[in-house]
Design a protein around this motif. Sequence first.
Motif, mmCIF file in Angstrom:
data_model
loop_
_atom_site.group_PDB
_atom_site.id
_atom_site.type_symbol
_atom_site.label_atom_id
_atom_site.label_comp_id
_atom_site.label_asym_id
_atom_site.label_seq_id
_atom_site.Cartn_x
_atom_site.Cartn_y
_atom_site.Cartn_z
ATOM 1 N N SER A 165 0.818 -1.189 0.026
ATOM 2 C CA SER A 165 0.081 0.001 0.154
ATOM 3 C C SER A 165 0.749 1.309 -0.091
ATOM 4 C CB SER A 165 -0.911 -0.034 1.395
ATOM 5 O OG SER A 165 -1.004 -1.294 1.706
ATOM 6 N N ILE A 166 1.842 1.131 0.796
ATOM 7 C CA ILE A 166 2.853 2.439 0.864
ATOM 8 C C ILE A 166 3.495 2.679 -0.525
ATOM 9 C CG2 ILE A 166 4.857 3.357 1.943
ATOM 10 C CD1 ILE A 166 3.827 1.961 4.413
ATOM 11 N N TYR A 167 3.981 1.479 -1.105
ATOM 12 C CA TYR A 167 4.405 1.537 -2.297
ATOM 13 C C TYR A 167 3.451 2.167 -3.518
ATOM 14 C CZ TYR A 167 4.981 -0.462 -7.092
ATOM 15 O OH TYR A 167 5.003 -0.756 -8.556
ATOM 16 N N LYS A 168 2.266 1.456 -3.415
ATOM 17 C CA LYS A 168 1.325 1.992 -4.221
ATOM 18 C C LYS A 168 1.143 3.658 -4.169
ATOM 19 C CE LYS A 168 -1.488 -2.249 -5.426
ATOM 20 N NZ LYS A 168 -2.736 -2.611 -4.623
ATOM 21 N N SER A 169 0.957 3.813 -3.074
ATOM 22 C CA SER A 169 0.503 5.262 -2.874
ATOM 23 C C SER A 169 1.870 6.386 -3.354
ATOM 24 C CB SER A 169 0.232 5.658 -1.417
ATOM 25 O OG SER A 169 1.136 5.255 -0.706
ATOM 26 N N ILE A 170 3.078 5.863 -3.158
ATOM 27 C CA ILE A 170 4.218 6.804 -3.464
ATOM 28 C C ILE A 170 4.133 6.649 -5.056
ATOM 29 C CG2 ILE A 170 6.728 6.815 -3.627
ATOM 30 C CD1 ILE A 170 6.740 5.632 -0.818
ATOM 31 N N LYS A 171 3.540 5.342 -5.589
ATOM 32 C CA LYS A 171 3.738 5.497 -7.218
ATOM 33 C C LYS A 171 2.690 6.494 -7.735
ATOM 34 C CE LYS A 171 3.327 1.776 -10.730
ATOM 35 N NZ LYS A 171 1.865 2.015 -11.289
#
Length: 371
Positions: free
Chosen positions: A355-361
Amino acid sequence: MKKIIIIVAFMFFTISLFAGELSVSYVNSSRKDHLQIYKFNNSSYFDIHDLARIFEGEIDIEPNSQTINFTVFNKKCRFFFDNKWVKFGNKNYNLFNKIIIKSGNFYIPKHFLKLCVNKFFQEFIVIDKSRIIVNLASMEQYLIKRIVIDPGHGGKDPGAVGSYLQLEEKDIVLNIAKKTKELLEKNLDVTVFLTRDKDRFVSLGDRTDFANNHQADLFISIHCNAAYNKKVNGTEVYYLSTAQTDEARAVEAMENDAIRFEDPESIKRYSDLDFILYDMRQNEYLIESSELAEICQKYLVQELNTKDKGVKQANFYVLRGAFMPAILVEVAFLSNKSDEKRLKSDNFQKGSAISIYKSIKKFKEKYDKMN
Ligand SMILES: [Zn+2]
């Protein structure tokens, strides 16, 4: 002999043209330069090539259309041979004197500088009678290339401790941080730095110093929550501002309490006047931080199926000195039985990282596209 006379005459001619100069300095840089001013028919001019060097612009001369294209600060001006107008965007501006071409040099009326300051590049330059101050840094595009992930606590500071399984926050957040780094570097063109990659103590101030020193474009601090009321569960993402609710103030107090593990000398810095300045600089990124917080909150709740406690604001020491968009993620509550059980699971930790990765993306895509 004739040649020498011509050269001497030419030298005398050019020297007589020289009519002073403006000193040039650059914001946040020791670089110095100067802009020579020339006089023709009692009017002041400068050489366009000098200005191109000073503003780091580009000149493209089109002899066929008798045009000089001057691209600077990502914008284009067009001058025309033997003409007193400059075109900027769709508008023409009067230079009051024609541009002069002499010995392959292109002299532009000094009035152009006034237009630069008042109309064209206000955000990049300041000019007074004797000097020009150039801010090249403000031209740099905001692209997300370097990210600091900050696993909270560590070493002698365990962070929150689970009420049922006695899990320690510092271990869980380190796992999530490492997984997030892996996902980011594998899938996006970014470099990720962890403030700690093992179980060691890092002071709150050192975490933001680390992010600033690494010139990070984003700062994400990862934590697990805790509350006196053991029933409280769910996910919340914070960005730096004044705490708006008692609940947010309680989380702020809990996370800021990590300073009790620091030595008195280092604690002093949190009450320093410097922090007012820090706050002001972090304020520049308030919109971006709140935006990233919103995205991250949404993805975490979606992916982890936790209770959505919403995006909140609080005055965390760990975010205060970060000169970049910065958020603090409270994945779930270690004080809540079912949240703690979930936090223990590898899948849940992986889901948090995803989730953190997706939000940064998502955030990166938006800001990269704007440039
Ligand atoms: Zn924490």
